[in-house]
Design a protein around this motif. Structure first.
Motif, PDB file in Angstrom:
ATOM      1  N   ARG A   1       0.328  10.531 -10.859  1.00 30.53           N
ATOM      2  CA  ARG A   1      -0.908  10.800 -11.583  1.00 30.53           C
ATOM      3  C   ARG A   1      -1.597  12.017 -10.979  1.00 30.53           C
ATOM      4  NH1 ARG A   1       1.386   7.834 -14.688  1.00 30.53           N
ATOM      5  NH2 ARG A   1       0.533   5.868 -15.520  1.00 30.53           N
ATOM      6  N   ARG A   2      -2.308  12.766 -11.827  1.00 31.86           N
ATOM      7  CA  ARG A   2      -2.948  13.997 -11.385  1.00 31.86           C
ATOM      8  C   ARG A   2      -4.370  13.762 -10.868  1.00 31.86           C
ATOM      9  NH1 ARG A   2      -1.633  19.118 -11.865  1.00 31.86           N
ATOM     10  NH2 ARG A   2       0.091  18.612 -13.264  1.00 31.86           N
ATOM     11  N   TYR A   3      -5.102  12.850 -11.507  1.00 38.20           N
ATOM     12  CA  TYR A   3      -6.507  12.637 -11.142  1.00 38.20           C
ATOM     13  C   TYR A   3      -6.659  11.243 -10.546  1.00 38.20           C
ATOM     14  CZ  TYR A   3      -6.754  16.655 -14.168  1.00 38.20           C
ATOM     15  OH  TYR A   3      -6.534  17.888 -14.721  1.00 38.20           O
ATOM     16  N   VAL A   4      -6.912  11.198  -9.235  1.00 39.62           N
ATOM     17  CA  VAL A   4      -6.824   9.963  -8.468  1.00 39.62           C
ATOM     18  C   VAL A   4      -8.080   9.753  -7.631  1.00 39.62           C
ATOM     19  CG1 VAL A   4      -5.604   8.848  -6.552  1.00 39.62           C
ATOM     20  CG2 VAL A   4      -4.304  10.030  -8.349  1.00 39.62           C
ATOM     21  N   VAL A   5      -8.571   8.518  -7.620  1.00 41.30           N
ATOM     22  CA  VAL A   5      -9.630   8.099  -6.698  1.00 41.30           C
ATOM     23  C   VAL A   5      -9.169   6.826  -6.011  1.00 41.30           C
ATOM     24  CG1 VAL A   5     -12.020   7.347  -6.438  1.00 41.30           C
ATOM     25  CG2 VAL A   5     -11.460   9.120  -8.107  1.00 41.30           C
ATOM     26  N   VAL A   6      -9.321   6.755  -4.696  1.00 38.35           N
ATOM     27  CA  VAL A   6      -8.997   5.546  -3.943  1.00 38.35           C
ATOM     28  C   VAL A   6     -10.286   4.931  -3.425  1.00 38.35           C
ATOM     29  CG1 VAL A   6      -7.829   4.601  -1.908  1.00 38.35           C
ATOM     30  CG2 VAL A   6      -6.720   6.388  -3.277  1.00 38.35           C
TER      31      VAL A   6
ATOM     32  N   THR B   1       0.830  -1.200   0.000  1.00 38.03           N
ATOM     33  CA  THR B   1       0.000   0.000   0.000  1.00 38.03           C
ATOM     34  C   THR B   1       0.867   1.253   0.000  1.00 38.03           C
ATOM     35  OG1 THR B   1      -1.767  -1.157   1.170  1.00 38.03           O
ATOM     36  CG2 THR B   1      -1.852   1.240   1.190  1.00 38.03           C
ATOM     37  N   TYR B   2       1.982   1.212   0.698  1.00 34.87           N
ATOM     38  CA  TYR B   2       2.922   2.331   0.712  1.00 34.87           C
ATOM     39  C   TYR B   2       3.418   2.622  -0.700  1.00 34.87           C
ATOM     40  CZ  TYR B   2       7.143   5.021   1.861  1.00 34.87           C
ATOM     41  OH  TYR B   2       8.116   5.993   1.921  1.00 34.87           O
ATOM     42  N   LEU B   3       3.820   1.563  -1.418  1.00 32.68           N
ATOM     43  CA  LEU B   3       4.311   1.755  -2.780  1.00 32.68           C
ATOM     44  C   LEU B   3       3.192   2.266  -3.679  1.00 32.68           C
ATOM     45  CD1 LEU B   3       6.585   1.463  -4.871  1.00 32.68           C
ATOM     46  CD2 LEU B   3       5.794  -0.882  -5.263  1.00 32.68           C
ATOM     47  N   ALA B   4       2.006   1.695  -3.539  1.00 30.07           N
ATOM     48  CA  ALA B   4       0.877   2.122  -4.368  1.00 30.07           C
ATOM     49  C   ALA B   4       0.538   3.591  -4.116  1.00 30.07           C
ATOM     50  CB  ALA B   4      -0.335   1.246  -4.097  1.00 30.07           C
ATOM     51  N   ALA B   5       0.567   4.003  -2.848  1.00 32.90           N
ATOM     52  CA  ALA B   5       0.255   5.393  -2.517  1.00 32.90           C
ATOM     53  C   ALA B   5       1.253   6.346  -3.155  1.00 32.90           C
ATOM     54  CB  ALA B   5       0.240   5.580  -1.000  1.00 32.90           C
ATOM     55  N   HIS B   6       2.532   5.987  -3.160  1.00 33.01           N
ATOM     56  CA  HIS B   6       3.530   6.857  -3.781  1.00 33.01           C
ATOM     57  C   HIS B   6       3.445   6.793  -5.301  1.00 33.01           C
ATOM     58  CE1 HIS B   6       5.569   8.443  -0.272  1.00 33.01           C
ATOM     59  NE2 HIS B   6       5.389   7.276   0.287  1.00 33.01           N
ATOM     60  N   ALA B   7       2.963   5.675  -5.834  1.00 37.98           N
ATOM     61  CA  ALA B   7       2.743   5.613  -7.278  1.00 37.98           C
ATOM     62  C   ALA B   7       1.682   6.609  -7.706  1.00 37.98           C
ATOM     63  CB  ALA B   7       2.327   4.197  -7.681  1.00 37.98           C
ATOM     64  N   LEU B   8       0.714   6.852  -6.844  1.00 33.44           N
ATOM     65  CA  LEU B   8      -0.342   7.806  -7.176  1.00 33.44           C
ATOM     66  C   LEU B   8       0.185   9.225  -7.361  1.00 33.44           C
ATOM     67  CD1 LEU B   8      -3.225   6.663  -4.787  1.00 33.44           C
ATOM     68  CD2 LEU B   8      -2.904   6.103  -7.208  1.00 33.44           C
ATOM     69  N   GLU B   9       1.362   9.517  -6.796  1.00 28.47           N
ATOM     70  CA  GLU B   9       1.952  10.835  -6.977  1.00 28.47           C
ATOM     71  C   GLU B   9       2.323  11.086  -8.433  1.00 28.47           C
ATOM     72  OE1 GLU B   9       2.118  13.235  -4.735  1.00 28.47           O
ATOM     73  OE2 GLU B   9       1.124  11.929  -3.290  1.00 28.47           O
TER      74      GLU B   9
ATOM     75  N   GLU C   1      10.628   6.527  -2.079  1.00 25.44           N
ATOM     76  CA  GLU C   1       9.690   7.481  -2.653  1.00 25.44           C
ATOM     77  C   GLU C   1      10.188   7.905  -4.024  1.00 25.44           C
ATOM     78  OE1 GLU C   1       8.622  10.683  -0.164  1.00 25.44           O
ATOM     79  OE2 GLU C   1       8.453   9.459   1.637  1.00 25.44           O
ATOM     80  N   ASP C   2       9.233   8.010  -4.955  1.00 23.19           N
ATOM     81  CA  ASP C   2       9.596   8.398  -6.315  1.00 23.19           C
ATOM     82  C   ASP C   2       8.340   8.898  -7.002  1.00 23.19           C
ATOM     83  OD1 ASP C   2      11.022   6.721  -9.228  1.00 23.19           O
ATOM     84  OD2 ASP C   2      11.029   8.809  -8.601  1.00 23.19           O
ATOM     85  N   GLY C   3       8.519   9.605  -8.085  1.00 24.38           N
ATOM     86  CA  GLY C   3       7.382   9.974  -8.902  1.00 24.38           C
ATOM     87  C   GLY C   3       7.018  11.435  -8.810  1.00 24.38           C
ATOM     88  N   ALA C   4       6.401  11.941  -9.859  1.00 19.84           N
ATOM     89  CA  ALA C   4       5.940  13.318  -9.898  1.00 19.84           C
ATOM     90  C   ALA C   4       4.681  13.382 -10.737  1.00 19.84           C
ATOM     91  CB  ALA C   4       7.026  14.218 -10.506  1.00 19.84           C
TER      92      ALA C   4
ATOM     93  N   THR D   1      -7.095   7.507 -12.341  1.00 20.99           N
ATOM     94  CA  THR D   1      -6.379   6.365 -11.793  1.00 20.99           C
ATOM     95  C   THR D   1      -7.052   5.987 -10.476  1.00 20.99           C
ATOM     96  OG1 THR D   1      -4.291   7.064 -12.789  1.00 20.99           O
ATOM     97  CG2 THR D   1      -4.166   5.507 -10.947  1.00 20.99           C
ATOM     98  N   THR D   2      -7.589   4.778 -10.407  1.00 23.27           N
ATOM     99  CA  THR D   2      -8.316   4.329  -9.225  1.00 23.27           C
ATOM    100  C   THR D   2      -7.537   3.231  -8.524  1.00 23.27           C
ATOM    101  OG1 THR D   2     -10.414   4.799 -10.329  1.00 23.27           O
ATOM    102  CG2 THR D   2     -10.506   3.443  -8.347  1.00 23.27           C
ATOM    103  N   LEU D   3      -7.236   3.440  -7.261  1.00 25.97           N
ATOM    104  CA  LEU D   3      -6.569   2.443  -6.435  1.00 25.97           C
ATOM    105  C   LEU D   3      -7.597   1.731  -5.576  1.00 25.97           C
ATOM    106  CD1 LEU D   3      -4.036   1.099  -5.162  1.00 25.97           C
ATOM    107  CD2 LEU D   3      -4.004   3.004  -3.530  1.00 25.97           C
ATOM    108  N   ILE D   4      -7.634   0.413  -5.639  1.00 21.32           N
ATOM    109  CA  ILE D   4      -8.494  -0.401  -4.779  1.00 21.32           C
ATOM    110  C   ILE D   4      -7.633  -0.963  -3.664  1.00 21.32           C
ATOM    111  CG2 ILE D   4     -10.050  -2.370  -4.647  1.00 21.32           C
ATOM    112  CD1 ILE D   4     -10.478  -2.105  -7.673  1.00 21.32           C
ATOM    113  N   ASP D   5      -7.870  -0.498  -2.437  1.00 21.36           N
ATOM    114  CA  ASP D   5      -7.079  -0.997  -1.315  1.00 21.36           C
ATOM    115  C   ASP D   5      -7.823  -2.175  -0.678  1.00 21.36           C
ATOM    116  OD1 ASP D   5      -5.008  -1.278   0.377  1.00 21.36           O
ATOM    117  OD2 ASP D   5      -5.501   0.425   1.660  1.00 21.36           O
ATOM    118  N   GLU D   6      -7.532  -3.305  -1.180  1.00 23.92           N
ATOM    119  CA  GLU D   6      -7.984  -4.677  -0.944  1.00 23.92           C
ATOM    120  C   GLU D   6      -9.098  -5.069  -1.900  1.00 23.92           C
ATOM    121  OE1 GLU D   6      -7.781  -8.160  -0.805  1.00 23.92           O
ATOM    122  OE2 GLU D   6      -6.311  -7.175   0.456  1.00 23.92           O
ATOM    123  N   MET D   7      -8.637  -5.678  -2.976  1.00 23.32           N
ATOM    124  CA  MET D   7      -9.530  -6.082  -4.058  1.00 23.32           C
ATOM    125  C   MET D   7     -10.589  -7.078  -3.611  1.00 23.32           C
ATOM    126  SD  MET D   7     -10.695  -6.186  -7.097  1.00 23.32           S
ATOM    127  CE  MET D   7      -9.643  -5.326  -8.255  1.00 23.32           C
ATOM    128  N   THR D   8     -10.275  -7.973  -2.673  1.00 18.60           N
ATOM    129  CA  THR D   8     -11.247  -9.001  -2.297  1.00 18.60           C
ATOM    130  C   THR D   8     -12.448  -8.430  -1.552  1.00 18.60           C
ATOM    131  OG1 THR D   8     -10.022  -9.508  -0.251  1.00 18.60           O
ATOM    132  CG2 THR D   8      -9.516 -10.825  -2.210  1.00 18.60           C
TER     133      THR D   8
END
Length: 226
Positions: free
Chosen positions: A41-46, A31-39, A214-217, A109-116
């Motif tokens: 992208r400009r338009y994000v929904v979790v 989840t930590y990596l996924a959260a930083h991946a969202l950085e 941490e990475d990404g812009a 970009t939509t992140l699902i925090d626990e797909m199940t």
């Protein structure tokens, strides 16, 4: 870059995204990596089904946190954390409405925090299926986190183009991942905290172990529909 860059499809004129999966035992960093991946992208929904993403240190003034689909739709910020209450999470009609909104919104970009908690076994909201099948053509991406890969519908694996593989304790989970990613299950078993393998579906083999950092812009992207 953690995520693959969006690319312009010259045939359609649309910017297209790609789906991804973050797989591994809780507490090892997915989840930590996924959260930083969202950085990146400009338009994000979790979709915060566990209601824990909203409590993390990366939630700041850029984010709108809400518990209902209607409030998510009304939100004006570029980053929205939808933490459904128990009723909304269990109500299939409400969840269909959420994924239909994402599909029509586009460039999200939509992140699902626990797909199940969203799709399990043979069940998946129809509009989420449509997002996996056609959403990327409209700039949509689904990033799915799970610690239970055996219970995740195969569609999520087959439609994903990037995989971020963390330590998995159960052999059945490692075997499920290895059936889609060319990786030795023992290599997954030997991963330590904050280590992961990265694989794109165009590669012959994954790279790693990588170390979390941490990475990404943010990138310029087309805006989603209102």
């Amino acid at each position: 870059m953690i995520l693959q860059p969006k690319h312009l499809n010259h045939e359609t004129g649309n910017w297209e995204g790609s789906h991804g999966m973050f797989v591994g035992t809780t507490g090892f960093g997915k989840t930590y990596l996924a959260a930083h991946a969202l950085e990146e992208r400009r338009y994000v929904v979790v979709h915060d089904a566990k209601r824990t993403f909203r409590e993390k240190e990366w939630i700041d003034e850029r984010w709108t946190v809400c518990e209902t689909v209607n409030d998510a739709i009304k939100a004006k910020t570029n980053r929205i954390c939808y933490s459904p209450n128990r009723f909304e999470l269990r109500d299939e009609e409400t969840q269909e409405k959420f994924w239909e909104w994402i599909l029509r919104r586009g460039h999200t970009t939509t992140l699902i925090d626990e797909m199940t908690l969203v799709a399990k076994g043979r069940y998946m909201p129809m509009a989420l299926m449509d997002n996996y099948a056609t959403g990327r053509e409209h700039g949509n991406e689904i990033l799915a986190c799970t610690q239970q890969p055996v219970e995740v519908p195969n569609l999520v694996f087959t439609q994903s183009r990037s995989y971020y593989v963390f330590y998995c304790a159960l052999g059945s989970h490692r075997d499920k991942i290895a059936s889609f990613v060319p990786i030795d299950p023992d290599a997954i078993a030997n991963l330590e905290e904050r280590q992961y393998y990265l694989y794109r579906d165009t590669w012959k083999a994954p790279i790693g172990p990588c170390i979390l950092e941490e990475d990404g812009a943010e990138e310029e992207e087309p805006a989603p529909a209102a």
